[in-house]
Motif scaffolding. Structure first.
Motif, short mmCIF file in Angstrom:
data_model
loop_
_atom_site.label_atom_id
_atom_site.label_comp_id
_atom_site.label_asym_id
_atom_site.label_seq_id
_atom_site.Cartn_x
_atom_site.Cartn_y
_atom_site.Cartn_z
N GLY A 87 7.26 20.56 4.55
CA GLY A 87 7.27 19.18 4.07
C GLY A 87 5.87 18.63 3.90
O GLY A 87 5.57 17.93 2.93
N ARG A 88 4.98 18.95 4.83
CA ARG A 88 3.59 18.47 4.75
C ARG A 88 2.86 19.06 3.53
O ARG A 88 2.19 18.34 2.80
N ALA A 89 3.04 20.36 3.32
CA ALA A 89 2.42 21.02 2.17
C ALA A 89 3.01 20.47 0.87
O ALA A 89 2.29 20.25 -0.11
N TYR A 90 4.31 20.24 0.87
CA TYR A 90 4.98 19.68 -0.30
C TYR A 90 4.36 18.32 -0.66
O TYR A 90 4.06 18.06 -1.82
N THR A 102 -5.30 15.53 -18.52
CA THR A 102 -5.63 16.50 -19.55
C THR A 102 -6.83 17.34 -19.11
O THR A 102 -7.83 16.82 -18.64
N GLY A 103 -6.69 18.66 -19.26
CA GLY A 103 -7.76 19.58 -18.92
C GLY A 103 -7.70 20.13 -17.51
O GLY A 103 -8.41 21.08 -17.18
N ASP A 104 -6.88 19.54 -16.64
CA ASP A 104 -6.78 20.05 -15.27
C ASP A 104 -6.28 21.49 -15.27
O ASP A 104 -5.52 21.90 -16.15
N LYS A 105 -6.71 22.23 -14.25
CA LYS A 105 -6.34 23.63 -14.10
C LYS A 105 -5.58 23.81 -12.79
O LYS A 105 -6.06 23.43 -11.73
N ILE A 106 -4.38 24.39 -12.89
CA ILE A 106 -3.56 24.70 -11.72
C ILE A 106 -3.50 26.22 -11.62
O ILE A 106 -3.21 26.89 -12.62
N GLN A 107 -3.80 26.75 -10.44
CA GLN A 107 -3.75 28.20 -10.23
C GLN A 107 -2.76 28.53 -9.11
O GLN A 107 -2.78 27.90 -8.07
N PHE A 108 -1.93 29.53 -9.38
CA PHE A 108 -1.03 30.08 -8.38
C PHE A 108 -1.52 31.51 -8.16
O PHE A 108 -1.47 32.33 -9.09
N LEU A 109 -2.01 31.80 -6.97
CA LEU A 109 -2.64 33.09 -6.69
C LEU A 109 -1.91 33.78 -5.54
O LEU A 109 -1.72 33.18 -4.48
N TYR A 110 -1.53 35.04 -5.76
CA TYR A 110 -0.88 35.80 -4.69
C TYR A 110 -1.58 37.13 -4.49
O TYR A 110 -1.87 37.84 -5.45
N VAL A 126 -2.45 23.97 -1.39
CA VAL A 126 -1.40 24.53 -0.53
C VAL A 126 -1.61 26.03 -0.38
O VAL A 126 -2.06 26.69 -1.32
N SER A 127 -1.28 26.54 0.80
CA SER A 127 -1.19 27.99 0.98
C SER A 127 0.12 28.29 1.69
O SER A 127 0.60 27.48 2.48
N ASP A 128 0.69 29.44 1.38
CA ASP A 128 1.95 29.86 1.97
C ASP A 128 1.79 31.34 2.33
O ASP A 128 1.33 32.12 1.49
N PRO A 129 2.14 31.73 3.54
CA PRO A 129 1.85 33.09 3.98
C PRO A 129 2.65 34.19 3.28
O PRO A 129 2.24 35.34 3.28
N GLY A 130 3.74 33.86 2.66
CA GLY A 130 4.60 34.89 2.10
C GLY A 130 4.47 35.09 0.61
O GLY A 130 3.60 34.55 -0.06
N HIS A 131 5.42 35.87 0.09
CA HIS A 131 5.48 36.20 -1.33
C HIS A 131 6.50 35.32 -2.06
O HIS A 131 6.50 35.22 -3.28
N GLY A 132 7.38 34.65 -1.30
CA GLY A 132 8.49 33.90 -1.88
C GLY A 132 8.09 32.82 -2.86
O GLY A 132 8.70 32.68 -3.92
N LEU A 133 7.07 32.05 -2.54
CA LEU A 133 6.64 30.98 -3.44
C LEU A 133 6.20 31.56 -4.78
O LEU A 133 6.58 31.06 -5.83
N MET A 134 5.42 32.64 -4.75
CA MET A 134 4.95 33.23 -6.00
C MET A 134 6.11 33.79 -6.81
O MET A 134 6.14 33.64 -8.03
N VAL A 135 7.07 34.40 -6.14
CA VAL A 135 8.24 34.94 -6.85
C VAL A 135 8.96 33.81 -7.58
O VAL A 135 9.34 33.95 -8.74
N GLU A 136 9.13 32.68 -6.91
CA GLU A 136 9.82 31.54 -7.53
C GLU A 136 9.01 30.98 -8.71
O GLU A 136 9.59 30.61 -9.73
#
Length: 158
Positions: A87-90, A102-110, A126-136
């Motif tokens: 909830g806090r990360a959310y 406009t122009g902002d960059k969002i990166q999802f890195l696994y 945000v960081s998440d220790p698993g693979h689940g977030l990236m899979v979604e």
């Protein structure tokens, strides 16, 4: 247009690995450019199942193109994020999303053993220790019911 024209880098660093662009494309909503995004992998692949199920370094970079981006998550993202992060990360991510422009960059890195990190303009949100977030996140763009079939094909370089 080239990936560079959209402000998408040719490669992305995830931990010790340099990932190269696999494919890129643009999402249009009601004839307006919403964002451009690119998929990055260590080796090129057009196999969405392998990319999503394999424990491999992966990145998605999104560049906001819209002049007036939404100030809340799309419904599908909202469901994913509430399930995958605390909830806090959310709330941190939600607050960052409210300020998108406009122009902002969002990166999802696994990276295997490193988990998933979400960065906004190169700052970790945000960081998440698993693979689940990236899979979604990958499922949203290249899964069996992607947000755009044309964009999925472009990301998978089909």
């Amino acid at each position: 247009m080239s990936a560079n024209d959209y402000g998408l880098p040719r490669s992305v660093q995830v931990g010790e690995r340099e990932l190269d662009i696999n494919g890129y494309g643009k999402r249009e909503i009601l004839f307006f450019d919403a964002y451009a995004c690119a998929l990055y992998l260590a080796r090129p692949s057009s196999d969405a199942s392998f990319i999503m199920s394999g424990d491999i370094s992966t990145a998605i970079v999104v560049r906001v193109l819209a002049n007036d981006p939404p100030d809340e998550f799309p419904d599908k993202w909202d469901e994913i994020l509430r399930q995958e992060i605390s909830g806090r990360a959310y709330r941190r991510l939600e607050k960052a999303f409210e300020r998108l422009s406009t122009g902002d960059k969002i990166q999802f890195l696994y990276g295997p053993g490193q988990g998933t990190r979400v960065l906004l303009n190169d700052k970790q949100v945000v960081s998440d220790p698993g693979h689940g977030l990236m899979v979604e996140i990958l499922d949203h763009w290249i899964g069996s019911d992607p947000v755009s079939i044309d964009l999925a094909s472009a990301l998978l370089a089909r």
